[in-house]
Design a protein around this motif. Structure first.
Motif, PDB file in Angstrom:
ATOM      1  N   PHE A 123       0.838  -1.198   0.000  1.00 56.04           N
ATOM      2  CA  PHE A 123       0.000   0.000   0.000  1.00 56.04           C
ATOM      3  C   PHE A 123       0.876   1.253   0.000  1.00 56.04           C
ATOM      4  O   PHE A 123       1.847   1.369   0.744  1.00 56.04           O
ATOM      5  N   GLY A 124       0.516   2.208  -0.873  1.00 58.29           N
ATOM      6  CA  GLY A 124       1.218   3.480  -0.926  1.00 58.29           C
ATOM      7  C   GLY A 124       2.514   3.476  -1.691  1.00 58.29           C
ATOM      8  O   GLY A 124       3.194   4.508  -1.767  1.00 58.29           O
ATOM      9  N   LYS A 125       2.891   2.344  -2.297  1.00 59.15           N
ATOM     10  CA  LYS A 125       4.188   2.238  -2.972  1.00 59.15           C
ATOM     11  C   LYS A 125       4.086   2.139  -4.495  1.00 59.15           C
ATOM     12  O   LYS A 125       5.113   2.011  -5.166  1.00 59.15           O
ATOM     13  N   THR A 126       2.886   2.200  -5.039  1.00 61.37           N
ATOM     14  CA  THR A 126       2.775   2.004  -6.487  1.00 61.37           C
ATOM     15  C   THR A 126       3.485   3.108  -7.267  1.00 61.37           C
ATOM     16  O   THR A 126       3.998   2.864  -8.364  1.00 61.37           O
ATOM     17  N   GLN A 127       3.523   4.321  -6.715  1.00 60.65           N
ATOM     18  CA  GLN A 127       4.121   5.432  -7.449  1.00 60.65           C
ATOM     19  C   GLN A 127       5.574   5.708  -7.058  1.00 60.65           C
ATOM     20  O   GLN A 127       6.119   6.754  -7.405  1.00 60.65           O
ATOM     21  N   THR A 128       6.186   4.774  -6.330  1.00 58.87           N
ATOM     22  CA  THR A 128       7.612   4.914  -6.009  1.00 58.87           C
ATOM     23  C   THR A 128       8.353   3.646  -6.443  1.00 58.87           C
ATOM     24  O   THR A 128       8.923   2.927  -5.612  1.00 58.87           O
ATOM     25  N   PRO A 129       8.343   3.351  -7.737  1.00 58.02           N
ATOM     26  CA  PRO A 129       8.992   2.125  -8.223  1.00 58.02           C
ATOM     27  C   PRO A 129      10.505   2.191  -8.053  1.00 58.02           C
ATOM     28  O   PRO A 129      11.111   3.264  -8.065  1.00 58.02           O
ATOM     29  N   THR A 130      11.113   1.021  -7.925  1.00 57.49           N
ATOM     30  CA  THR A 130      12.566   0.923  -7.883  1.00 57.49           C
ATOM     31  C   THR A 130      13.093   0.698  -9.297  1.00 57.49           C
ATOM     32  O   THR A 130      12.314   0.561 -10.262  1.00 57.49           O
ATOM     33  N   LEU A 131      14.394   0.618  -9.440  1.00 58.84           N
ATOM     34  CA  LEU A 131      14.998   0.425 -10.756  1.00 58.84           C
ATOM     35  C   LEU A 131      14.576  -0.895 -11.396  1.00 58.84           C
ATOM     36  O   LEU A 131      14.526  -1.006 -12.622  1.00 58.84           O
ATOM     37  N   THR A 132      14.272  -1.894 -10.588  1.00 58.81           N
ATOM     38  CA  THR A 132      13.907  -3.208 -11.129  1.00 58.81           C
ATOM     39  C   THR A 132      12.403  -3.396 -11.307  1.00 58.81           C
ATOM     40  O   THR A 132      11.963  -4.485 -11.670  1.00 58.81           O
ATOM     41  N   ASP A 133      11.619  -2.349 -11.035  1.00 60.51           N
ATOM     42  CA  ASP A 133      10.175  -2.422 -11.285  1.00 60.51           C
ATOM     43  C   ASP A 133       9.921  -2.005 -12.734  1.00 60.51           C
ATOM     44  O   ASP A 133       9.612  -0.852 -13.030  1.00 60.51           O
ATOM     45  N   TYR A 134      10.052  -2.974 -13.630  1.00 58.09           N
ATOM     46  CA  TYR A 134       9.998  -2.679 -15.060  1.00 58.09           C
ATOM     47  C   TYR A 134       8.563  -2.509 -15.557  1.00 58.09           C
ATOM     48  O   TYR A 134       7.658  -3.229 -15.124  1.00 58.09           O
ATOM     49  N   ALA A 135       8.385  -1.574 -16.480  1.00 59.78           N
ATOM     50  CA  ALA A 135       7.090  -1.420 -17.134  1.00 59.78           C
ATOM     51  C   ALA A 135       6.733  -2.702 -17.870  1.00 59.78           C
ATOM     52  O   ALA A 135       7.592  -3.329 -18.513  1.00 59.78           O
ATOM     53  N   ASP A 136       5.488  -3.107 -17.764  1.00 56.21           N
ATOM     54  CA  ASP A 136       4.984  -4.349 -18.375  1.00 56.21           C
ATOM     55  C   ASP A 136       5.745  -5.580 -17.899  1.00 56.21           C
ATOM     56  O   ASP A 136       5.691  -6.639 -18.514  1.00 56.21           O
ATOM     57  N   ASN A 137       6.508  -5.418 -16.802  1.00 53.41           N
ATOM     58  CA  ASN A 137       7.245  -6.532 -16.193  1.00 53.41           C
ATOM     59  C   ASN A 137       8.242  -7.187 -17.145  1.00 53.41           C
ATOM     60  O   ASN A 137       8.549  -8.373 -17.042  1.00 53.41           O
ATOM     61  N   ILE A 138       8.766  -6.400 -18.080  1.00 52.50           N
ATOM     62  CA  ILE A 138       9.786  -6.885 -19.013  1.00 52.50           C
ATOM     63  C   ILE A 138      11.136  -6.326 -18.586  1.00 52.50           C
ATOM     64  O   ILE A 138      11.313  -5.106 -18.503  1.00 52.50           O
ATOM     65  N   ASP A 139      12.076  -7.188 -18.313  1.00 49.47           N
ATOM     66  CA  ASP A 139      13.402  -6.792 -17.875  1.00 49.47           C
ATOM     67  C   ASP A 139      14.127  -6.083 -19.025  1.00 49.47           C
ATOM     68  O   ASP A 139      14.653  -6.715 -19.944  1.00 49.47           O
ATOM     69  N   THR A 140      14.160  -4.757 -18.944  1.00 48.52           N
ATOM     70  CA  THR A 140      14.724  -3.956 -20.039  1.00 48.52           C
ATOM     71  C   THR A 140      16.224  -4.192 -20.193  1.00 48.52           C
ATOM     72  O   THR A 140      16.735  -4.274 -21.313  1.00 48.52           O
ATOM     73  N   LEU A 141      16.944  -4.313 -19.084  1.00 50.88           N
ATOM     74  CA  LEU A 141      18.389  -4.527 -19.181  1.00 50.88           C
ATOM     75  C   LEU A 141      18.710  -5.883 -19.811  1.00 50.88           C
ATOM     76  O   LEU A 141      19.656  -6.005 -20.585  1.00 50.88           O
ATOM     77  N   LYS A 142      17.937  -6.896 -19.474  1.00 51.09           N
ATOM     78  CA  LYS A 142      18.142  -8.207 -20.071  1.00 51.09           C
ATOM     79  C   LYS A 142      17.906  -8.144 -21.587  1.00 51.09           C
ATOM     80  O   LYS A 142      18.691  -8.697 -22.379  1.00 51.09           O
ATOM     81  N   PHE A 143      16.846  -7.463 -22.000  1.00 56.15           N
ATOM     82  CA  PHE A 143      16.566  -7.289 -23.414  1.00 56.15           C
ATOM     83  C   PHE A 143      17.721  -6.589 -24.106  1.00 56.15           C
ATOM     84  O   PHE A 143      18.184  -7.022 -25.187  1.00 56.15           O
ATOM     85  N   LEU A 144      18.236  -5.525 -23.512  1.00 58.40           N
ATOM     86  CA  LEU A 144      19.306  -4.740 -24.131  1.00 58.40           C
ATOM     87  C   LEU A 144      20.620  -5.515 -24.163  1.00 58.40           C
ATOM     88  O   LEU A 144      21.424  -5.323 -25.079  1.00 58.40           O
TER      89      LEU A 144
END
Length: 354
Positions: free
Chosen positions: A330-351
């Motif tokens: 609760f209350g944390k949806t708008q404070t994502p960390t670096l590993t909270d990827y959009a659409d749950n796709i690991d961007t660094l792994k893709f890159l």
């Protein structure tokens, strides 16, 4: 440019964000002087951002900058990238950015740069002022960023693409970029599942999850599952702090008035507390100033439905939802960390794999 040089540049950006939001000066004398010389430019960037997009209030811009200042520490960035090899041969990665929230496309830019690639950025017209300021600052730190980061009107000469848009534009993106490695993002939203054990602090935090950024983000909660009708008055009572903030914003107020009129004319089933409409509706997505809700009896059925609709959901809040891959406190949806990827796709792994 080495990975350490790139991390250092983004850490300087974090210190700038801290200076912007609370005038905290760095210990480095050179940075102190540089930040103070940017005062006028900073003011213009923030005022221009709101002038061109009224949703970008100073408060919301500062909230976004504060989050990034916390994330972009040297230790956080080093820990984040340590398991991903930096590219030895940089690729040109096109980034089509969204513009619904302040600097919403920054995570993609950060990922591309720390992965060792070059960024070809197509900014959104709704968030081009803040992004231009960030890019200008990075390019001022090291001239190599002038080659590494380029803002373009039309994507050309790209080796991979990260594109964010609506479900409709995603179909176009998938066809247009089908011949190169890509991440194509679609519409998502977030939900809360309440079980009756919530504290008053949980309900207040839920208000943050709903109303921060006026509900415009995929991490904003647009659907609530209540265990019983008796929870609704407590919910309304504990989100009241947001009332004056949202209803005094002209665009939000217009959406509230419009949707209320539509529901009244359609004789829809909804509740109203004078700044948000709580509508009984099975849909996960809701319009601005509206939160859909259902009363549930079987928690397993709710969990099953959410699992079946993972492709529409970014965050799930609730004490009984810790086993959900999209679970957030609760209350944390708008404070994502670096590993909270959009659409749950690991961007660094893709890159790392392109």
């Amino acid at each position: 440019m080495t990975i350490n040089q790139r991390i250092s540049a983004f850490n300087q950006l974090a210190q700038l964000f801290k200076y912007i939001t609370n005038k905290t000066l760095p210990t480095c004398e050179a940075l102190k002087t540089k930040f103070e010389s940017l005062d006028e430019t900073i003011g213009y960037a923030i005022s221009d951002a709101e002038a061109y997009n009224n949703w970008f209030t100073k408060e919301n811009v500062f909230f976004a900058l504060d989050n990034w200042a916390e994330a972009l520490t040297t230790s956080n960035l080093a820990e984040w990238v340590k398991d991903y090899p930096m590219a030895t041969t940089p690729k040109n990665v096109g980034i089509i950015m969204a513009g619904n929230l302040p600097l919403v496309g920054f995570h993609d830019l950060l990922s591309v740069i720390l992965a060792g690639h070059n960024a070809l950025i197509k900014t959104s017209s709704k968030d081009d002022k803040l992004m231009a300021f960030v890019i200008q600052f990075l390019q001022g730190i090291d001239e190599e960023f002038q080659t590494i980061i380029q803002t373009v009107e039309r994507l050309e000469g790209f080796d991979a693409v990260i594109a964010t848009g609506s479900n409709n534009t995603a179909r176009y993106f998938e066809q247009y970029f089908s011949k190169v490695p890509n991440i194509i993002r679609k519409n998502r939203t977030s939900v809360a599942v309440l079980n009756g054990t919530e504290t008053l602090e949980d309900f207040k935090a839920l208000g943050d999850d709903i109303f921060r950024y006026y509900g415009l983000g995929c991490r904003n909660i647009t659907k609530i599952y209540f265990k019983s009708e008796e929870q609704i008055p407590t919910f309304f009572e504990n989100i009241m702090d947001w009332g004056n903030i949202v209803i005094n914003h002209p665009k939000y107020a217009n959406n509230y008035d419009y949707n209320r009129a539509i529901y009244l004319l359609g004789k829809d089933d909804f509740l109203d507390n004078n700044f948000v409409l709580l509508k009984k509706d099975q849909n996960l997505h809701s319009p601005i100033a509206v939160v859909n809700y259902e009363i549930y009896e079987d928690l397993d059925q709710v969990k099953s439905f959410l699992n079946e609709n993972q492709d529409q959901i970014q965050c799930v809040v609730g004490h009984d939802m810790k086993d959900n891959p999209n679970y957030v406190e609760f209350g944390k949806t708008q404070t994502p960390t670096l590993t909270d990827y959009a659409d749950n796709i690991d961007t660094l792994k893709f890159l790392a794999e392109i």
